[in-house]
Design a protein around this motif. Structure first.
Motif, short mmCIF file in Angstrom:
data_model
loop_
_atom_site.label_atom_id
_atom_site.label_comp_id
_atom_site.label_asym_id
_atom_site.label_seq_id
_atom_site.Cartn_x
_atom_site.Cartn_y
_atom_site.Cartn_z
N THR A 103 64.04 49.52 71.93
CA THR A 103 64.96 49.89 70.85
C THR A 103 64.61 51.26 70.28
O THR A 103 63.52 51.80 70.56
CB THR A 103 64.90 48.86 69.71
OG1 THR A 103 63.63 48.96 69.05
CG2 THR A 103 65.09 47.43 70.24
N ARG A 120 60.80 42.70 73.13
CA ARG A 120 62.03 42.66 72.35
C ARG A 120 62.35 44.00 71.69
O ARG A 120 63.51 44.43 71.63
CB ARG A 120 61.91 41.57 71.28
CG ARG A 120 63.16 41.40 70.42
CD ARG A 120 62.96 40.34 69.37
NE ARG A 120 62.60 39.04 69.93
CZ ARG A 120 62.27 38.00 69.19
NH1 ARG A 120 62.23 38.10 67.86
NH2 ARG A 120 61.96 36.85 69.75
N TRP A 121 61.30 44.68 71.17
CA TRP A 121 61.55 45.87 70.37
C TRP A 121 61.20 47.18 71.06
O TRP A 121 61.70 48.23 70.65
CB TRP A 121 60.75 45.77 69.07
CG TRP A 121 61.21 44.66 68.17
CD1 TRP A 121 60.64 43.44 68.01
CD2 TRP A 121 62.37 44.67 67.33
NE1 TRP A 121 61.36 42.69 67.10
CE2 TRP A 121 62.43 43.42 66.68
CE3 TRP A 121 63.37 45.61 67.08
CZ2 TRP A 121 63.44 43.10 65.79
CZ3 TRP A 121 64.38 45.29 66.18
CH2 TRP A 121 64.41 44.05 65.55
N ALA A 152 58.94 42.32 58.33
CA ALA A 152 59.32 41.03 58.90
C ALA A 152 58.15 40.06 58.79
O ALA A 152 56.98 40.46 58.77
CB ALA A 152 59.72 41.19 60.37
N PHE A 193 67.51 41.93 58.73
CA PHE A 193 67.67 43.20 59.45
C PHE A 193 69.15 43.54 59.60
O PHE A 193 69.56 44.70 59.46
CB PHE A 193 66.99 43.12 60.81
CG PHE A 193 66.83 44.46 61.49
CD1 PHE A 193 65.83 45.32 61.08
CD2 PHE A 193 67.68 44.86 62.51
CE1 PHE A 193 65.68 46.57 61.69
CE2 PHE A 193 67.53 46.09 63.12
CZ PHE A 193 66.52 46.95 62.70
N GLY A 194 69.97 42.52 59.87
CA GLY A 194 71.42 42.75 59.93
C GLY A 194 71.97 43.21 58.59
O GLY A 194 72.85 44.08 58.53
N THR A 201 62.07 33.58 62.25
CA THR A 201 62.83 34.48 63.13
C THR A 201 64.27 34.67 62.66
O THR A 201 64.78 35.80 62.61
CB THR A 201 62.82 33.94 64.57
OG1 THR A 201 61.46 33.87 65.03
CG2 THR A 201 63.61 34.85 65.49
N ALA A 202 64.93 33.59 62.30
CA ALA A 202 66.32 33.69 61.86
C ALA A 202 66.43 34.48 60.56
O ALA A 202 67.35 35.29 60.39
CB ALA A 202 66.92 32.30 61.69
N ASN A 203 65.51 34.25 59.62
CA ASN A 203 65.54 35.00 58.36
C ASN A 203 65.31 36.49 58.59
O ASN A 203 65.94 37.34 57.96
CB ASN A 203 64.47 34.46 57.41
CG ASN A 203 64.85 33.12 56.82
OD1 ASN A 203 66.01 32.77 56.75
ND2 ASN A 203 63.85 32.35 56.39
N ASN A 204 64.39 36.82 59.50
CA ASN A 204 64.15 38.23 59.84
C ASN A 204 65.42 38.88 60.38
O ASN A 204 65.79 39.99 59.98
CB ASN A 204 63.03 38.35 60.88
CG ASN A 204 61.67 37.99 60.34
OD1 ASN A 204 61.40 38.13 59.15
ND2 ASN A 204 60.80 37.53 61.22
N ALA A 205 66.08 38.18 61.31
CA ALA A 205 67.28 38.72 61.94
C ALA A 205 68.40 38.92 60.91
O ALA A 205 69.09 39.94 60.91
CB ALA A 205 67.75 37.80 63.06
N ALA A 206 68.57 37.95 60.02
CA ALA A 206 69.61 38.06 59.01
C ALA A 206 69.34 39.23 58.07
O ALA A 206 70.26 39.98 57.71
CB ALA A 206 69.71 36.76 58.22
#
Length: 217
Positions: A161, A157-158, A103, A117-118, A110-115
């Motif tokens: 998990t 956040r992590w 990441a 990871f999804g 942040t949004a690119n990381n989330a996308a």
């Protein structure tokens, strides 16, 4: 998962660096390649795709021989991060044993990381794997840049998990590269023991494999 080649007594462990474009996957692989002894690594090869590329190299190109006679080899890949290369990412994930998700620590990513990871979770699911049960190490790269996600926020956040606190790295300077890869191997090897009896049946312990790569703690 990849099965040992019984006829030739060989097990190939495939490891993949995944993440959004420009997060540092290529830099991680280049620095890892530099850190490993020249006798223990093959040539770093780049396969160009449109506006992106895939890199890979062999670790232990001659293999490490377990006491049982099983030959163990490792292959390390990156995937292209551009959105249009999803089919390539999925193909590279096939038969993979573990993933480093790289990441970008910058707040604006942040949004690119989330996308991304999804996308990893979706592609693993299409291959019949649950990301929460699959060996994954999260790495937040580019820690030397301004305006990055604070460590406290990453822990909040992590930490709860299945993947735990992410590794922190500045891959361009070689910081955190070897330790991230070592952590991945430590997560992958128990699953290989469960599936193939790597230590119990073949006598090759995690410590012995890490020692062969010069990655002992």
């Amino acid at each position: 998962m990849t099965q040992p080649d019984a006829a030739h007594e060989k097990l190939v462990i495939k490891l993949v660096y995944y993440g959004p474009a420009l997060s540092g996957k290529t830099t991680n692989l280049q620095r890892l390649h530099d850190e490993i002894s020249s006798t223990q690594r093959g040539e770093l090869i780049a396969l160009d795709t449109r506006n992106d590329r895939t890199l890979f190299f062999d670790l232990l190109p001659l293999g490490v021989r377990a006491p049982s006679g099983l030959l163990v080899k490792l292959k390390v890949f990156t995937v292209p991060g551009q959105v249009q290369h999803d089919s390539t990412r999925k193909a590279i994930l096939a038969d993979c044993h573990g993933v480093v998700f790289v990441a970008d620590s910058q707040l604006r990513q942040t949004a690119n990381n989330a996308a991304s990871f999804g996308n990893l979770a979706d592609n693993l699911a299409k291959l019949g794997r649950d990301i929460e049960r699959f060996p994954v190490v999260l790495q937040f790269n580019k820690r030397d840049l301004p305006e990055i996600v604070p460590e406290e926020e990453l822990a909040q956040r992590w930490g709860p998990t299945p993947w735990g606190m992410p590794a922190l790295a500045t891959a361009l300077k070689g910081i955190g590269v070897g330790s991230t890869f070592r952590e991945l191997l430590l997560r992958v090897l128990p699953s290989l023991e469960a599936e193939h009896g790597l230590a119990g049946q073949h006598g090759l312990t995690s410590q012995a494999l890490l020692r062969s790569l010069g990655l002992e703690t």
